[in-house]
Design a protein around this motif. Structure first.
Motif, short mmCIF file in Angstrom:
data_model
loop_
_atom_site.label_atom_id
_atom_site.label_comp_id
_atom_site.label_asym_id
_atom_site.label_seq_id
_atom_site.Cartn_x
_atom_site.Cartn_y
_atom_site.Cartn_z
N ALA A 134 1.79 9.26 -6.06
CA ALA A 134 2.31 10.61 -5.78
C ALA A 134 3.37 11.01 -6.79
O ALA A 134 3.41 12.15 -7.26
CB ALA A 134 2.86 10.68 -4.36
N ALA A 135 4.26 10.08 -7.14
CA ALA A 135 5.31 10.37 -8.12
C ALA A 135 4.71 10.66 -9.49
O ALA A 135 5.16 11.56 -10.20
CB ALA A 135 6.29 9.20 -8.20
N SER A 136 3.69 9.92 -9.87
CA SER A 136 3.01 10.15 -11.15
C SER A 136 2.35 11.52 -11.18
O SER A 136 2.45 12.25 -12.17
CB SER A 136 1.93 9.10 -11.37
OG SER A 136 2.35 8.11 -12.21
N GLN A 137 1.69 11.87 -10.10
CA GLN A 137 1.04 13.17 -10.03
C GLN A 137 2.06 14.30 -10.06
O GLN A 137 1.86 15.33 -10.70
CB GLN A 137 0.17 13.27 -8.77
CG GLN A 137 -1.06 12.38 -8.85
CD GLN A 137 -1.82 12.30 -7.54
OE1 GLN A 137 -1.30 12.65 -6.48
NE2 GLN A 137 -3.06 11.85 -7.61
N ALA A 138 3.18 14.11 -9.36
CA ALA A 138 4.23 15.13 -9.35
C ALA A 138 4.83 15.29 -10.75
O ALA A 138 5.10 16.41 -11.20
CB ALA A 138 5.32 14.77 -8.34
N ALA A 139 5.04 14.19 -11.45
CA ALA A 139 5.59 14.25 -12.80
C ALA A 139 4.63 14.97 -13.73
O ALA A 139 5.04 15.78 -14.57
CB ALA A 139 5.89 12.85 -13.32
N ALA A 140 3.35 14.69 -13.60
CA ALA A 140 2.35 15.36 -14.43
C ALA A 140 2.31 16.85 -14.13
O ALA A 140 2.20 17.68 -15.03
CB ALA A 140 0.97 14.74 -14.22
N ALA B 34 0.83 -1.21 0.00
CA ALA B 34 0.00 0.00 0.00
C ALA B 34 0.87 1.26 0.00
O ALA B 34 0.58 2.23 -0.71
CB ALA B 34 -0.94 0.00 1.20
N LYS B 35 1.94 1.23 0.78
CA LYS B 35 2.84 2.39 0.83
C LYS B 35 3.52 2.60 -0.52
O LYS B 35 3.62 3.73 -1.01
CB LYS B 35 3.89 2.19 1.92
CG LYS B 35 4.82 3.36 2.10
CD LYS B 35 5.82 3.13 3.22
CE LYS B 35 6.75 4.31 3.35
NZ LYS B 35 7.74 4.10 4.42
N ALA B 36 3.98 1.53 -1.16
CA ALA B 36 4.62 1.64 -2.47
C ALA B 36 3.64 2.17 -3.51
O ALA B 36 4.01 2.99 -4.36
CB ALA B 36 5.18 0.28 -2.90
N LEU B 37 2.41 1.72 -3.44
CA LEU B 37 1.38 2.18 -4.37
C LEU B 37 1.11 3.67 -4.18
O LEU B 37 1.02 4.42 -5.15
CB LEU B 37 0.10 1.37 -4.18
CG LEU B 37 -1.04 1.63 -5.16
CD1 LEU B 37 -0.59 1.35 -6.58
CD2 LEU B 37 -2.24 0.78 -4.81
#
Length: 127
Positions: free
Chosen positions: A30-36, A22-25
């Motif tokens: 969060a990383a995907s949203q930050a990249a976007a 769950a933490k990795a997900l």
């Protein structure tokens, strides 16, 4: 008694693995949203993020590999050809590095294509 302890150990292990997953997900989301967001958000950010995930390399990493600051097609092609030739296995180079150079070129080409899509859309809307 042993079965009870074994069951407790299994349950505890499953809980630990579940929390880690769950933490990795959450971190990946969060990383995907930050990249976007870094890519400007909206549809362009979504395309940028999708391209990064598809090709497995960020645009920043690709620029570093090809040693370019800007998306200058002429400079990118020149550096690509040089790095590809230098790392030719037949000439004592590294196939791994040569592969990274190819992937970096693919990533930059995909980024250039993503940037050109909004320009084409604007041209079509203007006519």
């Amino acid at each position: 008694m042993k079965a009870k302890h074994l069951a407790q150990v299994i349950v505890a292990g499953v809980q630990v693995v579940g929390r880690a997953f769950a933490k990795a997900l959450r971190q990946e989301i969060a990383a995907s949203q930050a990249a976007a967001a870094r890519a400007g958000g909206g549809r362009r950010g979504e395309r940028h993020s999708a391209t990064t995930q598809k090709l497995g390399m960020t645009i920043e990493e690709a620029k570093q590999i090809l040693n370019v600051e800007e998306l200058d097609a002429e400079r990118i092609e020149k550096n690509y050809k040089y790095l590809f030739e230098v790392n030719d296995k037949a000439k004592g180079g590294s196939f791994y590095i040569q592969s990274k150079v190819v992937r970096a070129k693919e990533r930059i080409d995909a980024e250039i294509e993503v940037q050109e899509i909004p320009k084409e859309t604007k041209k079509e809307e203007g006519t």
